[in-house]
Motif scaffolding. Structure first.
Motif, mmCIF file in Angstrom:
data_model
loop_
_atom_site.group_PDB
_atom_site.id
_atom_site.type_symbol
_atom_site.label_atom_id
_atom_site.label_comp_id
_atom_site.label_asym_id
_atom_site.label_seq_id
_atom_site.Cartn_x
_atom_site.Cartn_y
_atom_site.Cartn_z
ATOM 1 N N SER A 210 0.775 -1.056 -0.188
ATOM 2 C CA SER A 210 -0.080 -0.037 0.154
ATOM 3 C C SER A 210 0.816 1.243 -0.045
ATOM 4 N N ILE A 211 1.743 1.203 0.848
ATOM 5 C CA ILE A 211 2.712 2.549 0.889
ATOM 6 C C ILE A 211 3.375 2.879 -0.618
ATOM 7 N N MET A 214 0.416 4.590 -2.434
ATOM 8 C CA MET A 214 -0.811 5.586 -1.870
ATOM 9 C C MET A 214 -0.579 6.782 -2.407
ATOM 10 N N SER A 227 -7.821 -3.187 -3.408
ATOM 11 C CA SER A 227 -6.929 -3.747 -2.387
ATOM 12 C C SER A 227 -6.955 -5.239 -2.317
ATOM 13 N N SER A 233 -8.718 -1.447 2.945
ATOM 14 C CA SER A 233 -7.733 -0.895 3.613
ATOM 15 C C SER A 233 -8.096 0.335 4.432
ATOM 16 N N PHE A 235 -6.220 2.875 4.839
ATOM 17 C CA PHE A 235 -5.584 3.831 4.338
ATOM 18 C C PHE A 235 -6.174 3.959 2.984
ATOM 19 N N GLY A 293 1.778 2.986 5.868
ATOM 20 C CA GLY A 293 1.030 2.135 5.464
ATOM 21 C C GLY A 293 0.670 0.672 6.112
#
Length: 327
Positions: A210-211, A214, A227, A233, A235, A293
């Motif tokens: 995710s990080i 993002m 996701s 998620s 985030f 994340g």
């Protein structure tokens, strides 16, 4: 004469006192401080590396020790894990592992250690989600569209990963196997490099942490489709899961946790676990994790060991379904 004699006697007394302190285990504080190393089996900037550095100082304070992070990258995380497996089982060497740790057992034909038997779970510190993303040139708007397009053009498209055997590789390989799709795998050296290949349009898809994506939610060069977790998620709450948007039954995410060499005394494991959970309860640490994340997690050492066992079984299924193998 008197002054010289006094000085000599003073120095002798000081030396004797220090010797007594040393023999009695009361060495000066800086010589007493315990050093604990957290081995990160990936390079600087990887998810495990940023997570380790987000709480190692605070963990050290909780343990009255100096906790250092040591990167030992190579071979999909197996180089660092091998170093940790062979370390003394005294609690002074830990490894910050993730899903790739168990994946390795089923992916590599030969390992110098057993990912399950040679380690004991110390603390589950977080959960990392992944995201299916595509280059804008694919002109698809959701997972169902993506599956339809790739199925209609077998072998036409490719996908990038952080390398053979990485979680990003296995996440996509198992996705393709479950959906009955054919794409060409383009391994790179890191998640960041894999994402850049998609942004540049040289590769059509990636399943990234995710990080890693993002920051590209509003970037015209890339579209985030879904996701990969069992739930949305926190985030990216507006992003549907793969399961709800085109491929029911598919899920992939990763625990992140501290492991110690097998044989580490239970009392030491419990002490390390208590310190880690104390640090993870700090709102400031939780906020740091979220910026990376990663959802912070706290578990007993026993419950974490059960999670590792369940994940072992799950990753065996994932690797088998993907057909991936590294000799």
């Amino acid at each position: 004469m008197t002054s010289t004699l006094f000085t000599r006697r003073s120095l002798a007394a000081i030396a004797a006192a220090l010797a007594a302190m040393t023999l009695g285990g009361l060495t000066p504080a800086h010589a007493q401080q315990r050093v604990i190393r957290i081995i990160v089996p990936f390079g600087t900037g990887a998810v495990q590396d940023t997570v380790a550095r987000a709480f190692n100082s605070e963990l050290g304070a909780a343990l009255d020790a100096s906790v250092i992070v040591e990167n030992r990258a190579g071979a999909g995380g197996t180089v660092g894990a091998a170093v940790a497996a062979k370390a003394p089982a005294d609690g002074n060497t830990l490894v910050l592992a993730a899903a790739s740790h168990n994946i390795a057992a089923f992916l590599y034909s030969k390992l110098s250690y057993d990912p399950l038997k040679d380690f004991v779970g110390v603390a589950n510190v977080g959960n990392a989600g992944y995201v299916l993303a595509v280059a804008s040139g694919m002109n698809v708007s959701n997972t169902a569209d993506f599956i339809k397009e790739v199925k209609a053009n077998p072998g036409k498209y490719n996908y990038a990963s952080a390398g053979n055997g990485s979680a990003t590789h296995l996440a996509m390989a198992s996705f393709l196997a479950k959906a009955g799709l054919q794409m060409t795998h383009i391994p790179t050296k890191s998640t960041g490099e894999a994402v850049n290949e998609v942004l540049a349009g040289r590769v059509q898809a990636v399943i990234s942490s995710s990080i890693g994506v993002m920051g590209f939610q509003d970037d015209a060069r890339m579209k985030l489709l879904a996701s990969t977790g069992q739930t949305r998620s926190p985030f990216l709450p507006k992003l549907p899961t793969v399961a709800e948007s085109g491929l029911p039954g598919y899920a992939f995410d990763s625990w992140i946790g501290l492991l110690a060499p097998a044989g580490t005394p239970k009392a030491e494991v419990e002490r390390l676990n208590a310190a880690a959970n104390k640090v993870l309860a700090d709102p400031a640490i939780q906020e740091r994790f979220k910026r990376l994340g990663v959802e912070p997690r706290s578990q007993s050492a026993g419950d974490f060991q059960k999670l590792l066992r369940a994940d072992w079984d799950a990753m065996g299924v994932v690797v088998k379904s993907s057909g991936a193998k590294i000799d």
